[in-house]
Design a protein around this motif. Structure first.
Motif: not given
Length: 284
Positions: A178-180, A183-184, A274-277, A281-284
């Protein structure tokens, strides 16, 4: 009269609309079902847990097996199967990362965000589906092993404990995936990063060869590799390999406890990042 009628009408037709409340369990199961349907409709997605592990078994057992001695009179085919299973469950991180990156890239996650659903259900569904995906590979490995002579010699309870340790370690690797995946930016990037990280992790261990002949520093790295603890625990619990020698490091002397500790530690390390990434990634 009109006012009274209007007032009465207003009281008789109150608004009954209420926004749906998120239900994490139900929505997570929906996400699991969605991911499994993708696998059903694209069976080639199972090649990494079917064709590839079988290929590794055949190559190592019949091409390299004659020159590898696991020691203490154990058959290399039986000694090898726990190593292949350890590699297969480690690659559950790859499956999760690739699937999550695909959803993010195609905008599927944005559609989920517009629905009244728990945000974490996407991750829970992805992680459970990833474990199911990898468990299929474990079953395929077990069946393949039975065909080439692999057997479990230590009874039902120890067999179940070994499989439970495999799933517990796979859960920890899911958080790494989930982390990778968060990020990718593309599936191609996930492929490059995950193969670069996971192949050394699985090969620099006791999964395919004994660690004793390795150079000193390399042997130390391999023996403290969490994959080595997992594989050693399966070998001991299934009776597929010798117990660690007296001078072996603590993780190999206590492989079951070491696997539990590694799984908890890796989860505690990877899950917050992972949760933070994913949130970023999903926050505007």
């Amino acid at each position: 009269m009109t006012t009274t009628a209007s007032g009465t009408k207003a009281k008789q037709t109150p608004s009954t609309f209420t926004a749906g409340k998120p239900d994490l369990l139900r929505e997570s199961l929906v996400m699991v079902r969605r991911n499994l349907i993708h696998t059903k409709r694209q069976p080639e997605m199972l090649s990494d847990v079917t064709i590839q592990p079988i290929m590794f078994v055949l190559l190592f057992a019949y091409v390299f097996g004659a020159s590898i001695n696991p020691g203490s009179g154990f058959d290399y085919k039986e000694w090898l199967l726990p190593g292949i299973m350890g590699q297969t469950i480690a690659f559950s991180a790859f499956i999760v990362a690739l699937g999550l990156t695909n959803d993010l890239e195609k905008g599927i996650i944005d559609r989920f965000r517009s629905l009244p659903m728990a945000k974490s259900s996407v991750l829970v569904g992805r992680s459970v589906a990833g474990l199911i995906h990898s468990s299929i590979g474990i079953v395929v490995m077990a069946l393949t092993g039975l065909l080439i002579g692999w057997r479990i010699h230590e009874g039902f309870a120890k067999a179940v404990l070994a499989f439970a340790l495999v799933l517990m370690f796979g859960f920890a690797m899911v958080w790494f995936g989930i982390l990778i995946g968060s990020i990718m930016k593309s599936p191609e990037a996930v492929n490059g990063v995950m193969f670069t990280l996971l192949f050394p992790l699985t090969f620099l261990s006791n999964a395919f060869v004994p660690t004793a002949p390795m150079p000193g520093w390399l042997q130390t790295v391999a023996e403290w590799n969490p994959i080595s603890s997992l594989v050693q625990s399966m070998r001991v619990l299934w009776g597929n390999g010798p117990a660690a020698p007296a001078d072996a490091p603590w993780p190999l002397q206590n492989p079951e406890l070491s696997t539990v500790l590694w799984s908890i530690a890796l989860t505690l390390i990877f899950a917050p990042f992972a949760l933070r990434a994913y949130h970023n990634r999903t926050t505007d």
